[in-house]
Motif scaffolding. Structure first.
Motif, mmCIF file in Angstrom:
data_model
loop_
_atom_site.group_PDB
_atom_site.id
_atom_site.type_symbol
_atom_site.label_atom_id
_atom_site.label_comp_id
_atom_site.label_asym_id
_atom_site.label_seq_id
_atom_site.Cartn_x
_atom_site.Cartn_y
_atom_site.Cartn_z
ATOM 1 N N THR A 65 -20.066 -55.505 10.729
ATOM 2 C CA THR A 65 -18.912 -54.898 11.406
ATOM 3 C C THR A 65 -17.904 -55.991 11.766
ATOM 4 N N GLY A 66 -16.817 -55.591 12.365
ATOM 5 C CA GLY A 66 -15.731 -56.515 12.679
ATOM 6 C C GLY A 66 -16.168 -57.713 13.512
ATOM 7 N N SER A 67 -17.088 -57.485 14.448
ATOM 8 C CA SER A 67 -17.526 -58.589 15.312
ATOM 9 C C SER A 67 -18.185 -59.687 14.480
ATOM 10 N N PHE B 142 -11.829 -57.000 24.031
ATOM 11 C CA PHE B 142 -12.012 -57.715 22.775
ATOM 12 C C PHE B 142 -11.534 -59.170 22.858
ATOM 13 N N THR C 102 -7.567 -53.143 21.396
ATOM 14 C CA THR C 102 -7.895 -51.713 21.369
ATOM 15 C C THR C 102 -8.308 -51.172 22.741
ATOM 16 N N ASP D 247 -7.680 -61.348 15.446
ATOM 17 C CA ASP D 247 -8.507 -60.153 15.263
ATOM 18 C C ASP D 247 -7.535 -58.997 14.986
ATOM 19 N N GLN E 81 -13.568 -49.500 9.534
ATOM 20 C CA GLN E 81 -13.604 -48.167 10.157
ATOM 21 C C GLN E 81 -12.313 -47.757 10.851
ATOM 22 N N LYS E 82 -11.254 -48.539 10.721
ATOM 23 C CA LYS E 82 -10.037 -48.149 11.453
ATOM 24 C C LYS E 82 -8.934 -47.780 10.458
#
Ligand SMILES: Cc1ncc(COP(=O)(O)O)c(C=O)c1O
Length: 375
Positions: free
Chosen positions: A48-50, A75, A126, A151, A176-177
């Motif tokens: 995932t993004g992290s 974030f 976000t 990010d 996912q965005k």
């Protein structure tokens, strides 16, 4: 997710080290470079993004180096945690939630400490709905010789962040965005300056080795087993995004953001990000006595509309309306209606009439404007 993307995800498996898949990867690479606004390779990672945020930190800095982190929400704090865990010295620049960082404050911190070798920031925070001024930070980072690591998880494919033009040294995105895919794939690209810096960084991560990923990408492969289905889905979502051109994509989100903000104001509520707002979601401050958790539950139960609540300190205080990905203004009419009814039911004073019409008018007006960042 668009139907075309869902159908691509449903296809049978193919081998990630064979020509059929490599061809897809090469095409995806071209689309990603257009989306990221870079001539550098954009690397897909199965995480995932992290995970990509962690990869950025571990591949660009050695333990003991100092980084400046813009902390304006959950974030931003994640950057600090990742950096501290990697043994970096973290200088936090606290930004009041709901506000964007002031570029001159960043410049001042860099001037007062020439050892700062990187700036870590969200393009779009976000958790608060704020858009930070990445373009200005790019100028500052370049002038001061620091790397700008961004990010872009809730910005890429939603609002402009052209890496090369804005002097972004590392840009991270998630599937996912804006990319309209399931979670599980992240993307990371580094500037030439960042790759030069990477030469001096000792590899400390078996899985997140961007140099190894870059090497493999030349063959249309990834270092480890590729998330094949997600990359296939990505091919389709990029085709859809690029079909109408990036300018139209950004105009869509600019119009949706303006529509939502106008609707929220017209019902008597206030957007939490007063001035510098992200284009993929709108955070809404609740009236004093209203718990946003309750509003979120009511909207889901009664109207089948899924809003998000606040996180951390903002829990209960804000509700967030997502308008990134495969959404249009019709979805937002339903969303605004559900928000209004749910806040009213929780005892908040909100206008009954006119807000949807004002929202639609704002959408039309914004659609005909040239959004900021596209000049
Ligand atoms: C701005 C931002 N950064 C980081 C993350 C974390 O991404 P992930 O949950 O994909 O690891 C998110 C997720 O919502 C995000 O919005």
């Amino acid at each position: 997710m668009p139907e075309q993307v869902r159908l691509a995800l449903a296809q049978d498996m193919i081998h990630h080290r064979k020509a059929e898949f490599e061809n897809i990867m090469h095409e995806v690479q071209q689309g990603l470079q257009t989306l990221f606004g870079t001539s550098q390779t954009v690397l897909p990672l199965a995480c995932t993004g992290s995970g990509a945020m962690q990869a950025a930190v571990r591949n660009l800095f050695n333990p003991g180096e100092t980084v400046l982190v813009v902390e304006g929400g959950k974030f931003g704090r994640r950057w600090s945690s990742i950096a501290a865990m990697h043994g970096l010295r973290v200088k936090s620049l606290d930004v009041s939630p709901g506000s964007a960082v002031d570029p001159s404050a960043v410049e001042e911190m860099l001037r007062s400490d020439p050892n700062v070798s990187g700036i870590l920031v969200q393009a779009s925070e976000t958790s608060t709905g704020v858009l930070h001024p990445v373009r200005d930070l790019g100028r500052i980072a370049r002038d001061r010789g620091a790397l700008l690591v961004v990010d872009g998880i809730s910005a890429v494919g939603i609002s402009p962040c052209p890496m090369d033009d804005w002097s972004v040294d590392c840009l991270v995105a998630g599937s996912q965005k804006g990319l309209m895919l399931p979670p599980g794939l992240s993307l990371v690209a580094c500037s030439r300056r960042a790759w030069e810096r990477n030469e001096r960084v000792e590899p400390r991560d078996f899985y997140f080795d961007l140099r190894a990923e870059r090497e493999k990408s030349k063959q249309g492969q990834t270092a480890f087993t590729t998330a094949v289905s997600l990359v296939r889905g990505l091919k389709v979502s990029l085709d859809l995004i690029l079909e109408d051109g990036l300018a139209n994509l950004y105009r869509k989100y600019w119009a949706l953001a303006n529509m939502t903000r106008t609707g929220v104001r017209a019902m008597g509520l206030a957007p939490f990000a007063a001035e510098h707002f992200t284009w993929g979601l709108t955070s809404v401050l609740m009236p004093e006595s209203v718990d946003s958790q309750k509003v979120v539950s009511l909207a889901a139960e009664r109207y089948n509309v899924y809003l998000a609540g606040g996180q951390g300190d903002l829990k209960g205080r804000i509700a967030r309306i997502g308008h990134m990905g495969y959404v249009d203004w019709g979805d937002l009419l339903a969303g605004l209606h559900a928000l209004r009814e749910s806040v009213a039911e929780c005892g908040g004073a909100v206008a009954r009439d006119g807000f949807l019409q004002q929202a639609v008018q704002a959408h039309e007006a914004a659609w005909n404007e040239s959004p900021p960042g596209l000049e």
